[in-house]
Design a protein around this motif. Structure first.
Motif, PDB file in Angstrom:
ATOM      1  N   ALA A 155       0.856  -1.275  -0.079  1.00 31.39           N
ATOM      2  CA  ALA A 155      -0.037  -0.038   0.187  1.00 31.39           C
ATOM      3  C   ALA A 155       0.707   1.163  -0.039  1.00 31.39           C
ATOM      4  CB  ALA A 155      -0.901  -0.029   1.006  1.00 31.39           C
ATOM      5  N   ALA A 156       1.908   1.405   0.758  1.00 27.52           N
ATOM      6  CA  ALA A 156       2.737   2.588   0.815  1.00 27.52           C
ATOM      7  C   ALA A 156       3.634   2.605  -0.604  1.00 27.52           C
ATOM      8  CB  ALA A 156       3.863   2.344   2.046  1.00 27.52           C
ATOM      9  N   ALA A 157       4.004   1.492  -1.086  1.00 29.32           N
ATOM     10  CA  ALA A 157       4.568   1.636  -2.265  1.00 29.32           C
ATOM     11  C   ALA A 157       3.912   2.238  -3.419  1.00 29.32           C
ATOM     12  CB  ALA A 157       5.393   0.247  -2.809  1.00 29.32           C
ATOM     13  N   CYS A 158       2.296   1.737  -3.289  1.00 35.88           N
ATOM     14  CA  CYS A 158       1.694   2.259  -4.407  1.00 35.88           C
ATOM     15  C   CYS A 158       1.542   3.643  -4.424  1.00 35.88           C
ATOM     16  CB  CYS A 158       0.177   1.898  -4.061  1.00 35.88           C
ATOM     17  SG  CYS A 158      -0.006   0.136  -4.789  1.00 35.88           S
ATOM     18  N   ASP A 159       1.198   4.455  -3.171  1.00 37.75           N
ATOM     19  CA  ASP A 159       1.391   5.861  -3.006  1.00 37.75           C
ATOM     20  C   ASP A 159       2.963   6.215  -3.661  1.00 37.75           C
ATOM     21  OD1 ASP A 159      -0.251   8.070  -1.609  1.00 37.75           O
ATOM     22  OD2 ASP A 159       1.763   8.400  -1.120  1.00 37.75           O
TER      23      ASP A 159
END
Length: 241
Positions: A155-159
């Protein structure tokens, strides 16, 4: 060798060692700034004044600090739980699909200059991570801690990735303006911000496609890890019986 020439660089090893030993990044950077200022002859009062001035002039930093207590208050009153409950009711939702949807929306809005619509503190931690975890829990039940951490990392990588490549397409982005100004100062006057933004578009599309492929395989990996974890738990129970 004049050691005075190297005193302004004393903050670099402090940052390297601080990050290497995993100290608080904010404390490490602050300490490096204080030590560097004192090493070059600034008094402590001037250092505090400089820190305060830079803090007040940084609108982004100020707005981020204002957002944090608001997010904390919302989480205290059940924001994460409500997000999990809501997304669990969507039958077609999966962890990979939710992250793919967020990636597409985040990159498109970044291309339009709407950089503040998402973010780690205001969107990923209180909303996206609970939604991604909630869907997986709804499908498989309890999740191993390592898998929960991996979902949060995705999720953090997506942002981060969507913002990084999307904002390069926005012609009023600071880095785009900096590149065009640098090129003009060095005799390349035909380059305009629109040209730089258009050249950033293929990279943004490539990043989108590559990450969507990675996320499309996430659901299968989650199922495999959950099954392996359950088998390991059953083996432990049988061994202890």
């Amino acid at each position: 060798m004049d050691i005075q020439l190297y005193l302004p660089l004393i903050g670099i090893p402090i940052i390297v060692l601080g990050f290497a030993f995993r100290f608080n990044p904010l404390m490490v950077v602050t300490l490096a700034g204080l030590v560097t200022g004192l090493a070059v002859g600034l008094d402590f009062g001037t250092l505090l004044e400089t820190f305060g001035e830079k803090f007040l002039n940084s609108r982004q930093l100020s707005s981020s600090i204002l957002i944090l207590p608001i997010i904390g208050l919302l989480e205290h009153y059940g924001l994460r739980e409500r997000a999990q409950e809501w997304v669990s009711g969507i039958r077609s939702a999966t962890t990979g699909r939710i992250l793919m949807l967020y990636f597409v929306v985040r990159e498109l809005t970044a291309m339009l200059g709407l950089l503040s619509l998402g973010g780690q503190a205001q969107t990923v931690r209180p909303l996206l991570v609970p939604m991604a975890e909630g869907v997986a829990q709804n499908a498989y039940g309890d999740l191993p801690p390592e898998l929960r951490d991996r979902i949060a990392a995705h999720a953090a990588a997506c942002d981060n990735i969507a913002l990084f490549f999307g904002e390069d397409v926005f012609i009023a982005f600071g880095a785009v303006l900096l590149m065009t100004t640098f090129l003009k100062e060095n005799g390349v006057g035909q380059i305009e911000p629109l040209t730089v933004g258009l050249w950033g578009l293929p990279t943004a599309i490539a990043a989108l496609l590559i990450h969507l492929v990675r996320l499309s395989r996430l659901d299968a990996k989650i199922a495999t890890e959950v099954q392996a974890w359950r088998l390991a738990q059953q083996a432990i129970v049988k061994a202890s019986a």
